[in-house]
Enzyme design. Sequence first.
Site, short mmCIF file in Angstrom:
data_model
loop_
_atom_site.label_atom_id
_atom_site.label_comp_id
_atom_site.label_asym_id
_atom_site.label_seq_id
_atom_site.Cartn_x
_atom_site.Cartn_y
_atom_site.Cartn_z
N ASP A 11 -36.47 -7.44 20.53
CA ASP A 11 -36.63 -8.94 21.07
C ASP A 11 -36.55 -9.09 22.38
O ASP A 11 -35.56 -8.77 23.09
CB ASP A 11 -35.70 -9.76 20.25
CG ASP A 11 -35.77 -9.94 18.74
OD1 ASP A 11 -36.90 -9.87 18.29
OD2 ASP A 11 -34.92 -9.91 17.98
N ASP A 130 -40.95 -16.08 9.89
CA ASP A 130 -39.48 -16.79 10.13
C ASP A 130 -39.45 -17.62 9.08
O ASP A 130 -39.92 -18.83 9.20
CB ASP A 130 -39.30 -17.10 11.55
CG ASP A 130 -39.66 -16.12 12.77
OD1 ASP A 130 -39.30 -14.69 12.18
OD2 ASP A 130 -39.96 -16.39 13.56
#
Length: 251
Positions: A11, A130
Amino acid sequence: MLAKRIIPCLDIKNGRTVKGINFEGLRDAGDPIELARRYSQAGADELVFLDITATHEKRQILGKLVDKIAQVLDIPFTVGGGIKSLEDVEMLLQSGADKIAINSAAIRQPKLIEDLAKQFGSQCIVLAVDAKQNEANEWKVYLSGGRVETDWYLEDWVKRGQDLGAGELLFTSMNHDGTKEGFAVEMLAKLNQQLSIPIIASGGAGKKEDFREVFQESDVSAALAASVFHYGEIPIPDLKNYLSKHQICVR
């Protein structure tokens, strides 16, 4: 039997690898190029790179960084974050990405999945989703790095994405992200029964047993993790040896 894949995830924020809990409280986790090199040498099956603030900051993904990471890899490389067009995908593939993960842009413009699949092939397109389970036990899909709730329910959206041509699903449970308390096994098993495309489980890895559980209980194709790999809590060779001893086929 197809071998299960172990996938570290980078990330990225401001050019650095970061990690948080439930998508919040980000802390530095190291240089992405060095981490990528380390994972490639350690036996990771693939690597995922997500520019987690590109969409929120309304900018293009970090193409130069993608290129530098690709140069140290000899494993498949998936890149996502801020991708909005065929031109973005073309640039990233030329920079060394093997697959592209699309999330927010796909929700805002579902036809983009179809266009990308036609142009580059479904095998190249990963639908990144997500989702968060609310108090009513409904799984709702979020965009902009988990900042904005959408009207989509998880199961409806992933089926739609598959129908439009996505070749793989990367599902991150926001409830489990960074908690190290195990994956969303029940929902992953449900999705795996409903879909024909491979599923990458993301969110919640804390110990080797969590990987064994997600593979045995949901039969997903791959498990993705970040902090347990970044901070050396679970060496990838040790994890693969453990899974192999429990009759889980790994490379």
